[in-house]
Design a protein around this motif. Structure first.
Motif, short mmCIF file in Angstrom:
data_model
loop_
_atom_site.label_atom_id
_atom_site.label_comp_id
_atom_site.label_asym_id
_atom_site.label_seq_id
_atom_site.Cartn_x
_atom_site.Cartn_y
_atom_site.Cartn_z
N TYR A 91 27.84 24.06 71.87
CA TYR A 91 27.22 23.62 70.18
C TYR A 91 27.76 24.08 69.60
O TYR A 91 28.23 23.69 68.01
CB TYR A 91 25.93 23.60 70.41
N SER A 92 27.74 25.72 69.25
CA SER A 92 28.54 26.97 68.70
C SER A 92 29.97 26.24 68.57
O SER A 92 30.39 26.01 67.04
CB SER A 92 28.40 28.12 68.95
N PHE A 93 30.51 26.70 69.55
CA PHE A 93 32.01 25.38 69.58
C PHE A 93 32.24 23.94 68.84
O PHE A 93 33.53 23.71 67.91
CB PHE A 93 32.18 25.61 70.99
N TYR A 94 31.13 23.45 69.28
CA TYR A 94 32.07 22.01 68.48
C TYR A 94 31.37 21.67 67.18
O TYR A 94 32.13 21.41 66.38
CB TYR A 94 30.72 20.86 68.86
N ARG A 95 30.25 22.63 66.57
CA ARG A 95 29.83 23.07 65.30
C ARG A 95 31.22 23.84 64.63
O ARG A 95 31.54 23.45 63.24
CB ARG A 95 28.65 23.66 64.82
N SER A 96 32.35 24.65 64.92
CA SER A 96 32.89 24.71 64.46
C SER A 96 34.19 24.51 64.59
O SER A 96 35.12 24.61 63.35
CB SER A 96 33.35 26.36 65.54
N LEU A 97 34.79 23.57 65.26
CA LEU A 97 35.22 23.06 65.02
C LEU A 97 35.31 22.32 64.36
O LEU A 97 35.76 21.45 63.94
CB LEU A 97 35.96 22.29 66.43
N GLN A 98 34.58 21.01 63.91
CA GLN A 98 33.98 20.46 62.45
C GLN A 98 34.01 20.77 61.64
O GLN A 98 34.68 20.03 59.86
CB GLN A 98 31.92 19.92 63.13
N ALA A 99 33.93 22.02 61.13
CA ALA A 99 34.08 22.76 60.33
C ALA A 99 35.50 23.39 59.88
O ALA A 99 36.03 23.22 59.22
CB ALA A 99 33.13 23.67 59.90
N TYR A 100 36.19 23.42 61.35
CA TYR A 100 37.74 24.14 60.86
C TYR A 100 38.44 22.46 60.68
O TYR A 100 39.41 22.62 59.73
CB TYR A 100 38.58 23.58 62.35
N ARG A 101 37.56 21.23 61.44
CA ARG A 101 38.49 19.72 60.67
C ARG A 101 38.15 19.76 59.30
O ARG A 101 39.09 19.38 58.82
CB ARG A 101 38.48 18.76 61.42
#
Length: 291
Positions: free
Chosen positions: A252-262
């Motif tokens: 979940y932390s990884f997925y949220r970070s990818l969304q933030a990067y995008r």
């Protein structure tokens, strides 16, 4: 041809002329009277061949068929003192030739004038004791029959004339009265139309007000239902996120970070100054997210 022959021929011609002038024919549709030196000597001569004394006797013929006479338009007042223009006609015939000749001198024009006078007076009297409704429709036939009997009883014995029928062809209001009536009727219709328009506008305003109220209620109800649906959706989404985060915090932390990067690096011209050792950059430095 000798003188005797001429005299004989002239005598025969005179005899023929005397015979012809002493014979007269009364048509089937007529009756006659005989005058001698202007004095009445024979009346009610029937149809057929008859004889008279030439030069001395004079024959007058009278039509005994049913005759009609249109009466000129006259104005009469009803019992309410309302004027009416009346057009009528009379059907009549000579019933007693002797009485007709003695009273009118055999003048049909005089006979028509006498009938007109009697009918005019009778109409004035009959209209004067009836209302407008009665003379127009209610008692019109009764009025005509009463008038016919009244006039006939007078003219039969007095003039030898029989009145068979009296009928009214038309009853109209005088021009000025008709104009006033039409103007009043138009005003009444305009008033009635205005009342209908006012009622219609009042009903329209009520319908529009009710429609606006229903629109407001429907929109408010729809908005409330939408908010409830949205709140339920947000609650369900939050629950899903919470369940997902609780089942695998690292993913979940990884997925949220990818969304933030995008979202952060979506523009080519975006510039960000940040420490590479910050928590935001940890998945860029290490896919496993090690610190």
């Amino acid at each position: 041809m000798g003188p005797k022959a001429v005299v004989g021929l002239a005598g025969a011609l005179i005899v023929v002329l005397l015979v012809l002038s002493s014979v007269y024919i009364i048509p089937e549709t007529h009756r006659g009277v005989k005058l001698r030196f202007g004095e009445l000597v024979q009346t009610d001569i029937p149809a057929g061949l008859h004889f008279k004394v030439p030069v001395i006797d004079q024959i007058r013929e009278f039509d005994i068929r049913v005759l009609t006479m249109d009466l000129p338009s006259r104005q009469y007042l009803t019992v309410e003192k309302k004027p009416l223009d009346v057009n009528s006609y009379v059907a009549w015939r000579i019933r007693n030739v002797d009485q007709f000749y003695r009273s009118t001198g055999g003048d049909e024009f005089r006979a028509r004038s006498l009938i007109l006078s009697r009918v005019d007076n009778g109409l004035r009297d009959e209209f004067g004791v009836r209302t407008m409704h009665e003379v127009v429709s209610g008692q019109r036939d009764e009025l005509m029959n009463t008038l016919r009997d009244r006039v006939n009883s007078n003219v039969v014995g007095e003039f030898g004339i029989e009145v068979l029928d009296i009928r009214v062809k038309a009853i109209e209001l005088p021009g000025q009265v008709s104009e006033n009536v039409f103007r009043r009727m138009a005003a009444e219709r305009q008033k009635l139309a205005q009342e209908f328009r006012s009622r219609g506008q009042e009903l329209a305003e009520g319908i529009r007000a009710d429609a606006d109220r229903q629109q407001t209620v429907i929109l408010a109800t729809a908005f409330a239902e939408a908010e409830q649906t949205r709140g339920a959706g947000d609650r369900e989404a939050a629950q899903i996120y919470a369940d997902a985060y609780g089942s695998n915090e690292e993913f979940y932390s990884f997925y949220r970070s990818l969304q933030a990067y995008r979202n952060t690096f979506s523009g080519k011209d975006d510039i960000m100054v940040i420490d590479s050792d910050s928590a935001f950059m940890r998945f860029l430095k290490d896919p496993m997210g090690a610190n």
